[in-house]
Scaffold this motif. Structure first.
Motif, short mmCIF file in Angstrom:
data_model
loop_
_atom_site.label_atom_id
_atom_site.label_comp_id
_atom_site.label_asym_id
_atom_site.label_seq_id
_atom_site.Cartn_x
_atom_site.Cartn_y
_atom_site.Cartn_z
N VAL A 178 0.86 -1.19 0.00
CA VAL A 178 0.00 0.00 0.00
C VAL A 178 0.89 1.24 0.00
CG1 VAL A 178 -1.83 1.25 1.22
CG2 VAL A 178 -1.77 -1.25 1.32
N ASP A 179 0.82 2.03 -1.08
CA ASP A 179 1.72 3.18 -1.21
C ASP A 179 1.37 4.35 -0.30
OD1 ASP A 179 3.27 1.98 -3.16
OD2 ASP A 179 2.02 2.71 -4.80
N ASP A 180 0.09 4.58 -0.10
CA ASP A 180 -0.37 5.80 0.55
C ASP A 180 -0.70 5.59 2.03
OD1 ASP A 180 -1.40 8.62 0.14
OD2 ASP A 180 -3.20 7.65 0.91
N ASP A 181 -0.14 6.41 2.91
CA ASP A 181 -0.40 6.32 4.36
C ASP A 181 -1.88 6.47 4.68
OD1 ASP A 181 2.21 5.88 5.08
OD2 ASP A 181 2.53 7.82 6.03
N CYS A 182 -2.52 7.44 4.02
CA CYS A 182 -3.95 7.70 4.30
C CYS A 182 -4.81 6.49 3.92
CB CYS A 182 -4.43 8.94 3.56
SG CYS A 182 -3.71 10.45 4.19
N TYR A 183 -4.49 5.87 2.78
CA TYR A 183 -5.26 4.70 2.36
C TYR A 183 -5.03 3.53 3.32
CZ TYR A 183 -7.30 0.97 -0.34
OH TYR A 183 -8.08 -0.09 -0.72
N PHE A 184 -3.79 3.34 3.75
CA PHE A 184 -3.48 2.28 4.70
C PHE A 184 -4.27 2.50 5.99
CE2 PHE A 184 -1.05 0.34 8.16
CZ PHE A 184 -0.81 -0.93 7.66
N ASP A 185 -4.29 3.73 6.47
CA ASP A 185 -5.02 4.08 7.70
C ASP A 185 -6.51 3.78 7.53
OD1 ASP A 185 -4.76 5.84 10.38
OD2 ASP A 185 -6.59 6.43 9.32
N LEU A 186 -7.07 4.21 6.40
CA LEU A 186 -8.49 4.00 6.11
C LEU A 186 -8.82 2.51 6.05
CD1 LEU A 186 -11.05 5.66 5.26
CD2 LEU A 186 -10.39 5.17 2.91
N MET A 187 -7.95 1.74 5.39
CA MET A 187 -8.14 0.29 5.25
C MET A 187 -8.15 -0.38 6.63
SD MET A 187 -5.43 -2.35 3.53
CE MET A 187 -4.36 -2.30 4.96
N MET A 188 -7.19 -0.02 7.50
CA MET A 188 -7.12 -0.62 8.83
C MET A 188 -8.35 -0.26 9.66
SD MET A 188 -4.38 -2.51 9.12
CE MET A 188 -4.22 -2.72 10.90
N ARG A 189 -8.77 0.99 9.58
CA ARG A 189 -9.93 1.43 10.36
C ARG A 189 -11.20 0.72 9.90
NH1 ARG A 189 -8.54 5.41 13.71
NH2 ARG A 189 -6.52 6.35 13.26
N ALA A 190 -11.33 0.55 8.59
CA ALA A 190 -12.52 -0.15 8.06
C ALA A 190 -12.49 -1.62 8.45
CB ALA A 190 -12.57 0.01 6.54
N CYS A 191 -11.33 -2.25 8.35
CA CYS A 191 -11.19 -3.68 8.63
C CYS A 191 -11.49 -4.01 10.09
CB CYS A 191 -9.78 -4.11 8.26
SG CYS A 191 -9.47 -5.86 8.47
N TYR A 192 -11.03 -3.15 11.01
CA TYR A 192 -11.16 -3.45 12.43
C TYR A 192 -12.20 -2.59 13.15
CZ TYR A 192 -7.19 -6.46 11.80
OH TYR A 192 -6.36 -7.47 11.36
N GLY A 193 -12.99 -1.83 12.39
CA GLY A 193 -14.06 -1.05 13.00
C GLY A 193 -13.54 0.03 13.93
N LEU A 194 -12.36 0.58 13.60
CA LEU A 194 -11.79 1.64 14.44
C LEU A 194 -12.46 2.96 14.08
CD1 LEU A 194 -8.00 0.73 14.03
CD2 LEU A 194 -9.51 0.11 15.94
#
Length: 199
Positions: A178-194
């Motif tokens: 994953v190149d983009d920090d913001c996308y990585f953050d969004l992906m993690m939050r969506a995956c774990y309901g953060l």
């Protein structure tokens, strides 16, 4: 010139590992660990070459020699294989480490610093029910949770528990894709309901 060649070689090996999936670099470490018969955490040149070949990595012999010499800093004719593995898996940015730690904390239901099946049953069972193999009836919810836990646990030596270090290491592999920090953050939050930042 040689420094650039070594960086290019590391990128080439990294890319080949990632073609095997997000855990590819971690799996290479397992191959090296199996080669380490005396548990010294070091490999001689022949073991290093055999490990790379066994894992299916395509690197010319002269390049293998260059990599080995680069990591054999004291000319002992041995390298610390985890140092090579850590070079293949560069550190995540602070933002990424922070969201990965938040995900770990969210999953660690009993707050003992280790993820076990009981934690996942409390926190992650809704996600397990939505796994395609659960929906099709191929897996039970418990099998889906076990699969999730095993995919993050140390490959080749799963013990049914995932430490924070294992969790961060797993996501360091994901992070490389994953190149983009913001996308990585969004992906993690969506995956774990953060919660999203600022909410």
């Amino acid at each position: 010139m040689e420094d650039k060649r070594v960086k290019d070689l590391l990128k080439q090996v990294q890319s080949q590992c990632l073609h095997k999936g997000v855990g590819g670099i971690k799996d290479l470490a397992v191959v090296f660990r199996r080669m380490d018969k005396d548990f010294s955490k070091r490999l001689c040149y022949a073991e290093f070459c055999e490990g790379m070949m066994n894992y299916g990595l395509q690197v010319e012999e002269k390049d293998l020699n260059l990599l080995f010499e680069t990591f054999d800093k004291n000319n002992s004719k041995q390298i610390e294989f985890m140092e090579l593995v850590s070079k293949l898996q560069p550190p995540m940015s602070e933002k990424r480490v922070e969201v990965v730690n938040q995900a770990f904390d969210a999953l660690d239901a009993n707050k003992d610093g280790v993820l076990k099946m009981e934690d996942l049953k409390v926190v992650y069972s809704k996600n397990a029910k939505n796994h395609p193999k659960c929906i099709s009836g191929e897996w039970t919810e418990e099998q889906a949770l076990r699969h999730f836990l095993d995919s993050i646990d140390t490959p080749g030596n799963p013990d049914g528990k995932v430490t924070r270090e294992e969790f961060v290491n797993y996501y360091a592999g994901v992070s490389l894709t994953v190149d983009d920090d913001c996308y990585f953050d969004l992906m993690m939050r969506a995956c774990y309901g953060l919660p999203n930042k600022g909410t």
